[in-house]
Scaffold this motif. Structure first.
Motif, PDB file in Angstrom:
ATOM      1  N   ILE A 168     -11.740  12.278   4.953  1.00  0.00           N
ATOM      2  CA  ILE A 168     -12.740  12.505   3.912  1.00  0.00           C
ATOM      3  C   ILE A 168     -13.765  11.383   3.904  1.00  0.00           C
ATOM      4  N   SER A 169     -13.322  10.164   4.160  1.00  0.00           N
ATOM      5  CA  SER A 169     -14.245   9.022   4.194  1.00  0.00           C
ATOM      6  C   SER A 169     -15.243   9.142   5.330  1.00  0.00           C
ATOM      7  N   MET A 170     -14.855   9.828   6.416  1.00  0.00           N
ATOM      8  CA  MET A 170     -15.797  10.025   7.515  1.00  0.00           C
ATOM      9  C   MET A 170     -16.995  10.858   7.081  1.00  0.00           C
ATOM     10  N   VAL A 171     -16.782  11.707   6.100  1.00  0.00           N
ATOM     11  CA  VAL A 171     -17.864  12.543   5.585  1.00  0.00           C
ATOM     12  C   VAL A 171     -18.556  11.880   4.404  1.00  0.00           C
ATOM     13  N   SER A 172     -17.756  11.373   3.456  1.00  0.00           N
ATOM     14  CA  SER A 172     -18.326  10.783   2.249  1.00  0.00           C
ATOM     15  C   SER A 172     -17.350   9.779   1.666  1.00  0.00           C
ATOM     16  N   ASP A 173     -17.742   8.517   1.676  1.00  0.00           N
ATOM     17  CA  ASP A 173     -16.926   7.488   1.036  1.00  0.00           C
ATOM     18  C   ASP A 173     -16.824   7.740  -0.458  1.00  0.00           C
ATOM     19  N   GLN A 174     -17.923   8.179  -1.051  1.00  0.00           N
ATOM     20  CA  GLN A 174     -17.943   8.408  -2.491  1.00  0.00           C
ATOM     21  C   GLN A 174     -16.969   9.512  -2.883  1.00  0.00           C
ATOM     22  N   LEU A 175     -16.894  10.554  -2.060  1.00  0.00           N
ATOM     23  CA  LEU A 175     -15.968  11.645  -2.351  1.00  0.00           C
ATOM     24  C   LEU A 175     -14.530  11.170  -2.275  1.00  0.00           C
ATOM     25  N   ALA A 176     -14.207  10.340  -1.282  1.00  0.00           N
ATOM     26  CA  ALA A 176     -12.847   9.824  -1.129  1.00  0.00           C
ATOM     27  C   ALA A 176     -12.448   8.959  -2.314  1.00  0.00           C
ATOM     28  N   ILE A 177     -13.328   8.050  -2.727  1.00  0.00           N
ATOM     29  CA  ILE A 177     -13.021   7.182  -3.862  1.00  0.00           C
ATOM     30  C   ILE A 177     -13.003   7.976  -5.159  1.00  0.00           C
ATOM     31  N   GLY A 178     -13.909   8.934  -5.287  1.00  0.00           N
ATOM     32  CA  GLY A 178     -13.937   9.750  -6.498  1.00  0.00           C
ATOM     33  C   GLY A 178     -12.673  10.570  -6.668  1.00  0.00           C
ATOM     34  N   LEU A 179     -12.143  11.097  -5.551  1.00  0.00           N
ATOM     35  CA  LEU A 179     -10.922  11.901  -5.620  1.00  0.00           C
ATOM     36  C   LEU A 179      -9.698  11.054  -5.929  1.00  0.00           C
ATOM     37  N   THR A 180      -9.593   9.878  -5.308  1.00  0.00           N
ATOM     38  CA  THR A 180      -8.389   9.057  -5.450  1.00  0.00           C
ATOM     39  C   THR A 180      -8.447   8.151  -6.678  1.00  0.00           C
ATOM     40  N   THR A 181      -9.389   7.208  -6.682  1.00  0.00           N
ATOM     41  CA  THR A 181      -9.506   6.289  -7.811  1.00  0.00           C
ATOM     42  C   THR A 181      -9.950   7.003  -9.080  1.00  0.00           C
ATOM     43  N   GLY A 182     -10.923   7.905  -8.939  1.00  0.00           N
ATOM     44  CA  GLY A 182     -11.464   8.561 -10.126  1.00  0.00           C
ATOM     45  C   GLY A 182     -10.593   9.664 -10.664  1.00  0.00           C
ATOM     46  N   PHE A 183     -10.369  10.699  -9.849  1.00  0.00           N
ATOM     47  CA  PHE A 183      -9.677  11.891 -10.357  1.00  0.00           C
ATOM     48  C   PHE A 183      -8.158  11.711 -10.389  1.00  0.00           C
ATOM     49  N   LEU A 184      -7.550  11.442  -9.223  1.00  0.00           N
ATOM     50  CA  LEU A 184      -6.098  11.372  -9.158  1.00  0.00           C
ATOM     51  C   LEU A 184      -5.551  10.126  -9.848  1.00  0.00           C
ATOM     52  N   GLY A 185      -6.285   9.011  -9.759  1.00  0.00           N
ATOM     53  CA  GLY A 185      -5.830   7.800 -10.421  1.00  0.00           C
ATOM     54  C   GLY A 185      -5.814   7.917 -11.925  1.00  0.00           C
ATOM     55  N   SER A 186      -6.619   8.852 -12.457  1.00  0.00           N
ATOM     56  CA  SER A 186      -6.705   9.015 -13.899  1.00  0.00           C
ATOM     57  C   SER A 186      -6.084  10.308 -14.395  1.00  0.00           C
ATOM     58  N   LEU A 187      -5.867  11.263 -13.497  1.00  0.00           N
ATOM     59  CA  LEU A 187      -5.139  12.466 -13.879  1.00  0.00           C
ATOM     60  C   LEU A 187      -3.735  12.100 -14.332  1.00  0.00           C
ATOM     61  N   THR A 188      -3.174  11.100 -13.677  1.00  0.00           N
ATOM     62  CA  THR A 188      -1.848  10.604 -14.042  1.00  0.00           C
ATOM     63  C   THR A 188      -1.980   9.462 -15.033  1.00  0.00           C
ATOM     64  N   THR A 189      -0.948   9.237 -15.824  1.00  0.00           N
ATOM     65  CA  THR A 189      -1.000   8.172 -16.828  1.00  0.00           C
ATOM     66  C   THR A 189       0.346   7.485 -16.960  1.00  0.00           C
ATOM     67  N   PHE A 190       0.339   6.194 -16.768  1.00  0.00           N
ATOM     68  CA  PHE A 190       1.570   5.421 -16.954  1.00  0.00           C
ATOM     69  C   PHE A 190       1.772   5.050 -18.419  1.00  0.00           C
ATOM     70  N   SER A 191       0.693   4.824 -19.150  1.00  0.00           N
ATOM     71  CA  SER A 191       0.811   4.408 -20.550  1.00  0.00           C
ATOM     72  C   SER A 191       1.477   5.492 -21.392  1.00  0.00           C
ATOM     73  N   GLY A 192       1.145   6.770 -21.130  1.00  0.00           N
ATOM     74  CA  GLY A 192       1.798   7.851 -21.856  1.00  0.00           C
ATOM     75  C   GLY A 192       3.272   7.954 -21.519  1.00  0.00           C
ATOM     76  N   TRP A 193       3.603   7.713 -20.274  1.00  0.00           N
ATOM     77  CA  TRP A 193       5.001   7.722 -19.829  1.00  0.00           C
ATOM     78  C   TRP A 193       5.791   6.637 -20.543  1.00  0.00           C
ATOM     79  N   ASN A 194       5.260   5.424 -20.563  1.00  0.00           N
ATOM     80  CA  ASN A 194       5.952   4.320 -21.236  1.00  0.00           C
ATOM     81  C   ASN A 194       6.084   4.575 -22.736  1.00  0.00           C
ATOM     82  N   GLN A 195       5.036   5.159 -23.345  1.00  0.00           N
ATOM     83  CA  GLN A 195       5.093   5.428 -24.776  1.00  0.00           C
ATOM     84  C   GLN A 195       6.148   6.465 -25.097  1.00  0.00           C
ATOM     85  N   LYS A 196       6.329   7.440 -24.215  1.00  0.00           N
ATOM     86  CA  LYS A 196       7.385   8.436 -24.416  1.00  0.00           C
ATOM     87  C   LYS A 196       8.757   7.773 -24.437  1.00  0.00           C
TER      88      LYS A 196
END
Length: 422
Positions: A161-189
């Motif tokens: 994906i980075s070969m096509v678009s670095d922004q897309l790769a970072i947006g998918l991993t750091t932006g979308f997937l990194g924030s789709l999941t949540t550790f703080s909610g897990w710990n609070q549970k």
């Protein structure tokens, strides 16, 4: 000096020479082993993210080598001269341009809505629902889905994906997937289960949750590898086989860069305005809608903070850089978010007003949910398990959970035990 003495001296000289060469070889071998261990330690710590350092380097660390790849269970460095468009290592990342932050922010509102929908599928009435009926019903589905997708887009296909678009790769991993999941909610549970006296279920929530997300990323990696193999042997052009004409318009080009930056900046402004208006209209009545709209507004600030903290991954402690294998940036983001989540939960249970409940729940779900991450954490955990020192993965997980739980105990459990929560 007679002939015998000269012969003895010559033998001693050759003997000392061989001994010196052997000692030099041992020292060189030891130095090489230490260097390789340093490289591996730094690599596994950078498995998930390195934050804004990616904007100032060619994805190379202080060791002068690129990112890393998993090869037969070992973490090996990747040199720049072996990169090719046809055989990219699974963890290869290229240098993204400064527009990464805008792409990441644009993914945030999508991520908040996605996590909200996944949690609503497991709404009140399921095992693990909070007693106060708040938004935080069960974070396991979103954590598992995000970890599975991280195996696809954050491990196997990230380099492609980075070969096509670095922004897309970072947006998918750091932006979308990194924030789709949540550790703080897990710990609070876990803390909620403890305050209600369900200590066994709290322990199971940690161990079973870690087991499920760990195998989610493994399953994601294996299925992605299978998909790659299928595309390769069936002569099907997959999404990473982008034609050359599309690659010519790379996002790193200055003209495309300005266009993309303007587009995402406009999109971010429109979304902020939309969700701001919706949050204002629904704030007085409260409820999950107002919390969701507020969460969409504050979510980007959480990922900005996590993006900044990720710069400390692979740096280690102090000038000497001790424990470089520990992703200190991700650790700090998760522990900070978990502690703030517990503190705000204490505030919400103490104040008990509709406005406070709406504001606090929106900040928890948006800001702290984006600040903390499970997919990045589990990517680092998986890289450590596949390295030459698998014990580091469990040490990293233990440090993360212990610190989060202890701080949560101080700001949430202790006030609950002393004063009580209704």
């Amino acid at each position: 000096m007679d002939h015998h003495s000269l012969e003895m001296e010559s033998r001693q000289s050759h003997s000392f020479g061989r001994l010196s060469a052997a000692n030099s070889s041992r020292r060189q071998s030891l130095s090489s082993a230490q260097y390789d261990d340093t490289i591996e330690s730094e690599s596994v710590s950078e498995a998930g993210d390195i934050g804004d350092r990616i904007l100032h380097s060619n994805r190379c660390s202080a060791s002068g080598r690129s990112h890393f790849s998993l090869d037969n269970g070992s973490v090996v460095p990747i040199q720049d001269n072996i990169l090719s468009s046809t055989s990219l290592p699974s963890h290869l990342e290229k240098l993204p341009s400064p527009s990464v932050d805008l792409q990441t922010d644009s993914e945030e509102n999508k991520k908040v809505l996605a996590r909200y929908c996944l949690q609503k599928l497991f709404g009140p009435g399921v095992i693990g629902a909070t007693s106060d009926g708040s938004y935080m019903y069960l974070d396991l589905p979103s954590n598992m889905v995000g970890s599975f997708l991280m195996g696809w887009f954050g491990v196997v296909f990230k380099g492609d994906i980075s070969m096509v678009s670095d922004q897309l790769a970072i947006g998918l991993t750091t932006g979308f997937l990194g924030s789709l999941t949540t550790f703080s909610g897990w710990n609070q549970k876990v803390l909620d289960l403890c305050i209600e006296g369900h200590w066994i279920f709290a322990a199971l929530a940690i161990f079973i949750g870690l087991f499920l997300v760990a195998y989610s990323i493994i399953f994601g990696i294996e299925t992605a590898k299978g998909f790659r193999w299928l595309c390769k042997h069936s002569n099907i052009k997959s999404f990473f086989g982008i034609p050359t004409c599309l690659r010519a318009c790379n996002l790193n080009k200055s003209n495309c860069l300005l266009t993309i930056m303007a587009m995402f900046l406009l999109m971010l402004g429109l979304l902020w305005g939309l969700f701001g208006a919706l949050a204002k209209n629904n704030f007085e009545s409260g409820g999950s809608k107002a919390q969701l709209f507020l969460a969409c507004m504050v979510g980007p600030f959480g990922v900005w903070m996590r993006w900044f903290l990720a710069r400390f991954n692979g740096r280690g402690l102090g000038i000497a850089g001790h424990v470089k294998w520990m992703p200190l940036g991700t650790l700090a983001a998760n522990v900070l978010a978990a502690s703030l989540m517990a503190a705000l939960t204490t505030l919400k249970k103490t104040v008990k007003t509709k406005s406070c409940d709406t504001a606090v729940s929106g900040i928890q779900f948006g800001l702290l949910g984006c600040l903390s991450t499970v997919s990045t954490f589990i990517a680092e955990f998986h890289a450590m398990r596949e390295s030459l020192h698998p014990w580091r993965a469990y040490a990293y997980a233990m440090v993360t959970f212990v610190l989060s739980f202890l701080l949560g105990t101080l700001v949430y459990l202790v006030p609950g035990w002393t004063r009580g929560y209704d």
